[in-house]
Design an enzyme around this catalytic site. Structure first.
Site, PDB file in Angstrom:
ATOM      1  N   CYS A 379     -24.536  97.636 -25.170  1.00  0.00           N
ATOM      2  CA  CYS A 379     -24.330  98.874 -24.413  1.00  0.00           C
ATOM      3  C   CYS A 379     -25.111  98.834 -23.096  1.00  0.00           C
ATOM      4  O   CYS A 379     -24.707  98.157 -22.166  1.00  0.00           O
ATOM      5  CB  CYS A 379     -24.671 100.080 -25.267  1.00  0.00           C
ATOM      6  SG  CYS A 379     -23.874 101.575 -24.654  1.00  0.00           S
ATOM      7  N   HIS A 504     -21.667  99.353 -29.939  1.00  0.00           N
ATOM      8  CA  HIS A 504     -22.885  99.109 -30.717  1.00  0.00           C
ATOM      9  C   HIS A 504     -22.543  98.481 -32.070  1.00  0.00           C
ATOM     10  O   HIS A 504     -22.286  99.220 -33.024  1.00  0.00           O
ATOM     11  CB  HIS A 504     -23.605 100.435 -30.986  1.00  0.00           C
ATOM     12  CG  HIS A 504     -24.191 101.079 -29.783  1.00  0.00           C
ATOM     13  ND1 HIS A 504     -25.498 100.891 -29.413  1.00  0.00           N
ATOM     14  CD2 HIS A 504     -23.652 101.914 -28.864  1.00  0.00           C
ATOM     15  CE1 HIS A 504     -25.753 101.597 -28.312  1.00  0.00           C
ATOM     16  NE2 HIS A 504     -24.649 102.226 -27.949  1.00  0.00           N
ATOM     17  N   GLU A 506     -24.442  97.242 -34.176  1.00  0.00           N
ATOM     18  CA  GLU A 506     -25.491  97.459 -35.184  1.00  0.00           C
ATOM     19  C   GLU A 506     -25.179  98.622 -36.128  1.00  0.00           C
ATOM     20  O   GLU A 506     -25.637  98.645 -37.267  1.00  0.00           O
ATOM     21  CB  GLU A 506     -26.853  97.682 -34.502  1.00  0.00           C
ATOM     22  CG  GLU A 506     -27.046  98.990 -33.730  1.00  0.00           C
ATOM     23  CD  GLU A 506     -26.537  98.962 -32.288  1.00  0.00           C
ATOM     24  OE1 GLU A 506     -25.675  98.112 -31.981  1.00  0.00           O
ATOM     25  OE2 GLU A 506     -26.982  99.803 -31.481  1.00  0.00           O
TER      26      GLU A 506
END
Ligand code: GLN
Length: 532
Positions: A379, A504, A506
């Site tokens: 990002c 993202h 994650e």
């Protein structure tokens, strides 16, 4: 409907979220459908407008909800996808009630905390129970018992037990059992006080989870049982664990699952922990290790980047490689240079906002690009790498993001649909969006799919006017949104591993399904370490 309410006492940051997630896991392992709700007693409508130093990372859900990081724990432990309704805040509750009042729905009445606010809290909880058709809903009440903010929520929980019946609502209270080093004794007084506090609100806990450094001694458990009026078997020991993913097994050994099933009159299968144990075994028995630098500005609070940390834990087990994280303050890179990045095998720049520390991030990206060190920008990190490339490869010295500076080369610019937005809460490009991956690219090799869904949280993007130039110079965009206008993934040609994602990865990493990009980064780090 069955509900398990998890509260916390003595201090905050006890790991209530891990307790809640682990209890959920115990029931799920018995074949029950489990979901979880986090109550946050702050007035913010959601977590989106807070900086990570307030409550840690802002977690993002598929539906675009910007929520408390505990929802990340629930998703990871239970392997479910939650919606933003699973995070109830004081802001959401009050806003609904006040809007209703303005519409005249309470005409003639005085609108009060009891019953109107408490009714709204229960309505939200029951709605989730119905919609998810879960056998058990875990409700974690944020904050510490005794806080003014959490009173209406605890009152609502008390009412819930009255309405739903004793066997359908189970209270778990998590407390701290400190050890006084000089005498080497576990102290139960704080727990006693906090249970007293809870009782004064009309709630008698059914189970106590004692957080402590070492396991609770038998004497401590007996004492807590006696003074807090909780059966001995329901006093649970939660010592510090090497991994949070060990906690369900620590609870299982103490019969927590069976105890709750019995008390709540639930029936299920015999739990099978084979996969979970295998996950832990691989995590605890690494065959190699690498060091990854995470260069950000919120590094002093580890919870700011909790999803990255967890994603690397998942990769760690998957590849049986220990991943040492080196937390690097980007402002320190700015002041002292890239020396602190020496001897790392990979660099990750996570998401972020605002100018502070950005030059350090740009320096870190340059260092990784020039030294051939595996790099992943996420990002804001993706945007920083694009700026770095524009400055040092394309030669646009003042290249920047319009979020951060006035520039004649705005290589990162506001998303077109953001131009007319004036409110900052919940207005970014949020949640899961489709990303189209080019066949034959490195990204394709990693994701093994032409279509993926990943979670987003941004307002800025690569300025389409510069894309041709980036491409000509080797910065290739191998992932785009469906329209083809938005750049989602880059990969640098001629570099062993230099990638970035506007999304993202994650947030969707799970213990048994680690984030593909984090996995690829660690594979590249191993390669870099062992075959350089
Ligand atoms: N500040 C950047 C943007 O709004 C990046 C956001 C992020 O990293 N989550 O686009």
């Amino acid at each position: 409907m069955k509900y398990i309410v998890v509260t916390g006492g003595v201090i905050s940051g006890l790991g209530k979220g891990i307790t809640a997630s682990s209890i959920g896991k115990l029931l799920q392992a018995r074949g029950l459908k489990v979901t979880a709700i986090k109550i946050d007693p702050y007035l913010n409508y959601d977590a989106g407008t807070m900086n990570p130093y307030q409550h840690g990372e802002v977690f993002v859900l598929d539906d675009g909800g910007e929520v408390d990081l505990d929802l990340g724990n629930y998703e990871r432990f239970l392997d479910v996808n939650l919606s933003s309704d699973h995070n109830i805040t004081t802001g959401k509750v009050y806003l609904t009630v006040i809007e209703r009042e303005r519409k005249g729905e309470y005409l003639g009445k005085t609108v009060q905390i009891i019953p109107h606010i408490t009714e709204e809290i229960k309505r939200r909880i029951k709605k989730i129970a119905i919609e998810t058709m879960a056998d058990v809903v875990i409700i974690e009440v944020g904050g510490t018992v005794g806080d003014i903010e959490s009173m209406p929520f605890l009152e609502a929980m008390r009412q819930l037990r009255m309405e739903e019946g004793e066997k359908n609502v189970f209270f778990v209270h998590t407390t701290l059992v400190p050890m006084v080093e000089v005498v080497g004794e576990q102290k139960t007084k704080p727990t006693q006080h906090s249970v007293k506090e809870l009782r004064s609100l009309g709630i008698q806990p059914d189970m106590l989870v004692g957080r402590s450094k070492e396991p609770l001694t038998e004497e401590t458990r007996r004492k807590i049982s006696l003074f807090c009026d909780v059966p001995y078997e329901a006093v649970v020991s939660a010592p510090d664990a090497s991994s949070i993913y060990e906690v369900p097994l620590i609870f299982e050994q103490q019969g927590v699952g069976e105890y709750i099933m019995g008390k709540m009159q639930l029936w299920g299968e015999r739990p099978d922990w084979k996969e979970w144990r295998r996950y832990l075994h691989r995590l605890f028995n690494p065959k190699d290790e690498v060091t990854v630098a995470i260069v950000g500005k919120y590094v002093h609070l580890k919870d700011s980047y909790i999803s990255h940390r967890e994603a690397f834990t998942h990769v760690s087990s998957h590849l049986q490689v220990k991943v040492n994280l080196r937390w690097v303050d980007s402002e320190e890179v700015e002041e002292k240079g890239t020396d602190i990045l020496q001897n790392v095998h990979a660099i990750l720049i996570p998401g972020g906002f605002g100018i502070r520390g950005t030059e350090g991030k740009i320096m870190a990206a340059q260092y990784a690009r020039e030294q051939g060190i595996p790099f992943l920008g996420v990002c804001f990190g993706f945007q920083m790498a694009v700026i770095e490339f524009a400055r040092h490869v394309l030669g646009y010295e003042d290249a920047h993001s319009t979020e951060l500076a006035r520039t004649s080369h705005p290589v990162i610019d506001l998303l077109p649909e953001q131009r007319d937005i004036d409110k900052l809460g919940g207005t970014m490009r949020l949640g899961a969006h489709k990303v189209i991956i080019e066949r034959g690219s490195k990204a394709y090799e990693i994701y093994k799919s032409e279509e993926i869904f990943e979670r987003h949280r941004h307002r800025y993007e690569v300025n389409p006017e510069y894309i041709d130039e980036f491409e000509k110079n080797g910065l290739h965009f191998s992932g785009k949104d469906e329209s083809g206008a938005r750049m989602e993934i880059f990969e640098l040609r001629g570099h062993p591993f230099f990638m970035g994602s506007q999304f993202h990865p994650e947030f969707k990493s799970r213990p048994l399904r680690p984030s593909p990009l984090h996995t690829a980064l660690i594979k590249a780090a191993l390669e870099y370490k062992n075959h350089r």
